[in-house]
Structure formats: C-alpha cells, structure tokens
Design a protein around this motif. Structure first.
Motif, PDB file in Angstrom:
ATOM      1  N   SER A  76       3.338  16.444  26.503  1.00 66.55           N
ATOM      2  CA  SER A  76       4.265  16.575  27.641  1.00 66.55           C
ATOM      3  C   SER A  76       4.302  15.311  28.479  1.00 66.55           C
ATOM      4  N   GLY A  77       3.139  14.717  28.677  1.00 70.34           N
ATOM      5  CA  GLY A  77       3.098  13.479  29.448  1.00 70.34           C
ATOM      6  C   GLY A  77       3.894  12.381  28.772  1.00 70.34           C
ATOM      7  N   TYR A  78       3.733  12.271  27.466  1.00 67.50           N
ATOM      8  CA  TYR A  78       4.491  11.264  26.716  1.00 67.50           C
ATOM      9  C   TYR A  78       5.991  11.523  26.852  1.00 67.50           C
ATOM     10  N   GLU A  79       6.385  12.785  26.661  1.00 67.95           N
ATOM     11  CA  GLU A  79       7.816  13.121  26.745  1.00 67.95           C
ATOM     12  C   GLU A  79       8.376  12.935  28.149  1.00 67.95           C
ATOM     13  N   ASN A  80       7.590  13.241  29.169  1.00 66.45           N
ATOM     14  CA  ASN A  80       8.082  13.142  30.546  1.00 66.45           C
ATOM     15  C   ASN A  80       8.104  11.710  31.074  1.00 66.45           C
ATOM     16  N   PHE A  81       7.140  10.902  30.646  1.00 63.78           N
ATOM     17  CA  PHE A  81       6.998   9.595  31.277  1.00 63.78           C
ATOM     18  C   PHE A  81       7.264   8.405  30.366  1.00 63.78           C
ATOM     19  N   VAL A  82       7.297   8.614  29.051  1.00 63.05           N
ATOM     20  CA  VAL A  82       7.485   7.481  28.147  1.00 63.05           C
ATOM     21  C   VAL A  82       8.795   7.624  27.378  1.00 63.05           C
ATOM     22  N   SER A  83       8.852   8.572  26.457  1.00 66.27           N
ATOM     23  CA  SER A  83      10.026   8.714  25.610  1.00 66.27           C
ATOM     24  C   SER A  83      10.017  10.093  24.959  1.00 66.27           C
ATOM     25  N   GLN A  84      11.194  10.580  24.615  1.00 67.65           N
ATOM     26  CA  GLN A  84      11.254  11.852  23.907  1.00 67.65           C
ATOM     27  C   GLN A  84      10.723  11.676  22.498  1.00 67.65           C
ATOM     28  N   LEU A  85      10.078  12.733  22.002  1.00 65.74           N
ATOM     29  CA  LEU A  85       9.582  12.708  20.634  1.00 65.74           C
ATOM     30  C   LEU A  85      10.735  12.959  19.674  1.00 65.74           C
ATOM     31  N   ASP A  86      10.841  12.133  18.659  1.00 68.05           N
ATOM     32  CA  ASP A  86      11.872  12.322  17.634  1.00 68.05           C
ATOM     33  C   ASP A  86      11.241  13.027  16.442  1.00 68.05           C
ATOM     34  N   ILE A  87      11.360  14.343  16.437  1.00 71.52           N
ATOM     35  CA  ILE A  87      10.774  15.140  15.370  1.00 71.52           C
ATOM     36  C   ILE A  87      11.901  15.653  14.488  1.00 71.52           C
ATOM     37  N   ASP A  88      11.747  15.472  13.193  1.00 76.30           N
ATOM     38  CA  ASP A  88      12.775  15.917  12.248  1.00 76.30           C
ATOM     39  C   ASP A  88      13.010  17.418  12.385  1.00 76.30           C
ATOM     40  N   ASP A  89      14.247  17.829  12.132  1.00 78.95           N
ATOM     41  CA  ASP A  89      14.602  19.239  12.245  1.00 78.95           C
ATOM     42  C   ASP A  89      13.877  20.110  11.225  1.00 78.95           C
ATOM     43  N   ASP A  90      13.467  19.531  10.102  1.00 79.79           N
ATOM     44  CA  ASP A  90      12.790  20.324   9.077  1.00 79.79           C
ATOM     45  C   ASP A  90      11.304  20.505   9.372  1.00 79.79           C
ATOM     46  N   LYS A  91      10.799  19.866  10.426  1.00 81.02           N
ATOM     47  CA  LYS A  91       9.391  19.996  10.800  1.00 81.02           C
ATOM     48  C   LYS A  91       9.234  21.081  11.855  1.00 81.02           C
ATOM     49  N   GLU A  92       8.067  21.696  11.855  1.00 79.39           N
ATOM     50  CA  GLU A  92       7.758  22.730  12.841  1.00 79.39           C
ATOM     51  C   GLU A  92       7.654  22.096  14.231  1.00 79.39           C
ATOM     52  N   LYS A  93       8.276  22.736  15.217  1.00 78.14           N
ATOM     53  CA  LYS A  93       8.238  22.228  16.587  1.00 78.14           C
ATOM     54  C   LYS A  93       7.547  23.244  17.489  1.00 78.14           C
ATOM     55  N   LEU A  94       6.846  22.737  18.468  1.00 81.69           N
ATOM     56  CA  LEU A  94       6.252  23.600  19.480  1.00 81.69           C
ATOM     57  C   LEU A  94       7.379  24.150  20.345  1.00 81.69           C
ATOM     58  N   ASN A  95       7.315  25.426  20.682  1.00 79.80           N
ATOM     59  CA  ASN A  95       8.438  26.028  21.407  1.00 79.80           C
ATOM     60  C   ASN A  95       8.601  25.477  22.823  1.00 79.80           C
ATOM     61  N   TRP A  96       7.568  24.892  23.401  1.00 79.15           N
ATOM     62  CA  TRP A  96       7.684  24.357  24.754  1.00 79.15           C
ATOM     63  C   TRP A  96       8.040  22.872  24.763  1.00 79.15           C
ATOM     64  N   LEU A  97       8.172  22.283  23.584  1.00 80.90           N
ATOM     65  CA  LEU A  97       8.472  20.861  23.490  1.00 80.90           C
ATOM     66  C   LEU A  97       9.812  20.543  24.143  1.00 80.90           C
ATOM     67  N   GLY A  98       9.815  19.619  25.046  1.00 81.77           N
ATOM     68  CA  GLY A  98      11.036  19.206  25.728  1.00 81.77           C
ATOM     69  C   GLY A  98      11.415  20.082  26.904  1.00 81.77           C
ATOM     70  N   THR A  99      10.647  21.130  27.168  1.00 76.89           N
ATOM     71  CA  THR A  99      10.991  22.025  28.274  1.00 76.89           C
ATOM     72  C   THR A  99      10.033  21.920  29.448  1.00 76.89           C
ATOM     73  N   MET A 100       8.934  21.221  29.275  1.00 78.77           N
ATOM     74  CA  MET A 100       7.925  21.170  30.322  1.00 78.77           C
ATOM     75  C   MET A 100       8.089  19.894  31.149  1.00 78.77           C
ATOM     76  N   ASP A 101       8.551  20.068  32.389  1.00 73.83           N
ATOM     77  CA  ASP A 101       8.654  18.911  33.275  1.00 73.83           C
ATOM     78  C   ASP A 101       7.289  18.648  33.923  1.00 73.83           C
ATOM     79  N   SER A 102       7.204  17.611  34.742  1.00 71.49           N
ATOM     80  CA  SER A 102       5.914  17.249  35.317  1.00 71.49           C
ATOM     81  C   SER A 102       5.370  18.341  36.231  1.00 71.49           C
ATOM     82  N   SER A 103       6.246  19.078  36.894  1.00 72.66           N
ATOM     83  CA  SER A 103       5.805  20.156  37.772  1.00 72.66           C
ATOM     84  C   SER A 103       5.189  21.307  36.977  1.00 72.66           C
TER      85      SER A 103
END
Length: 162
Positions: A76-103
């Motif tokens: 989450s820290g990486y996604e919020n403060f550095v860059s979004q993770l580029d994960i292929d659509d065919d790979k398993e994703k965490l359901n909270w990925l991209g939804t957790m802001d710093s708060s």
C-alpha cells in the motif's frame, strides 16, 4: 527554478522504493524465524507442557500478524507514495490492492498493532507467575495506550470524513 524544484521533489518519491523493497527482506527474515521456531517445536511437542506449546503458538500467530502488517505497509505504501503496481490481469490480485489510501492504511496499521499487542499481552499473562506485578502493570498500560490511540485515530478519521 520553481518547476525544477517541484519536479525534483516529485521524483524523490522513488527514494521510498528501496525502503519498501527492504520491507520484503524483513518479511523474508520473519519467515525464516517463523520456520526456525516451527522446526524447533516439532521434535519437542510431546515433551512440552501445554502452556509452553500455547506460548509458542501465540508467538507464531504474532509473527504471522507482523508479516501481514509488513505486506500491507509495503504494497500500500508503494502504491500510495511511489507508483501503482502493474500486475497482469491473468495473475491473482489482492482484493484491497489499489483501494487503500494512506488514511485507511494508517487505520489498518493501528488495528494490527493493537492485535499484535493483544497477543503479546496474552503471552505475558500466560507467564504471569514469573513476572513482577509492576512489569505486568506496564504491559497493560502500554497495551491500553495502543487501544486508546487506535480508537482516537479512528474517531478523528470518521470526524474528518464528514
């Protein structure tokens, strides 16, 4: 000059990337310690007292919670403060990925710290007969400080969202 400073400040967020990667190395160290403890317990499981086994299991749960906290902060820290993770659509994703802001990350970290502190306090209570009551009192005070802080952070977060 202003544009240069703004661009340099914005680019400096990449200095966090090695720090978040370092957390993954910390996670590796935690996993090694976890399995070291498991391999140490397995041969002795039949000769251990039940309370000792429970203490070891609580320690393993503690490590698992810390590991989850590391993953949450790292990703989450990486996604919020550095860059979004580029994960292929065919790979398993965490359901909270991209939804957790710093708060929300801050609230999850606070809740995790309370959970970790609770398990540590339970371990201390299981061995309370070997502890000075003064130390026991301070463990409870520190734990309650974590609980009250997490509650206050949640309440303030709720107030600021309205």
């Amino acid at each position: 000059m202003e544009r240069f400073i703004e661009n340099a400040m914005y680019a400096s967020r990449w200095l966090l990337a090695p720090i978040y990667f370092g957390l993954s190395l910390g996670l590796l160290a935690l996993a090694l310690k976890f399995f070291q403890e498991v391999f140490h317990v397995i041969p002795n499981v039949f000769s251990m007292a039940e309370s000792d086994l429970i203490l070891v299991l609580l320690s393993l749960i503690d490590m698992a919670l810390v590991g989850g906290l590391l993953v949450m902060v790292m990703i989450s820290g990486y996604e919020n403060f550095v860059s979004q993770l580029d994960i292929d659509d065919d790979k398993e994703k965490l359901n909270w990925l991209g939804t957790m802001d710093s708060s929300s990350l801050k609230m999850k970290v606070a809740a995790s710290i309370v959970a970790i502190s609770s398990i540590h306090l339970l371990r201390v209570f299981m061995d309370a007969q070997n502890l000075d009551p003064e130390h026991l009192k301070w463990y409870v005070i520190i734990h309650m400080t974590f609980v009250i802080s997490a509650f206050a952070m949640g309440y303030l977060d709720k107030l600021t969202k309205h």
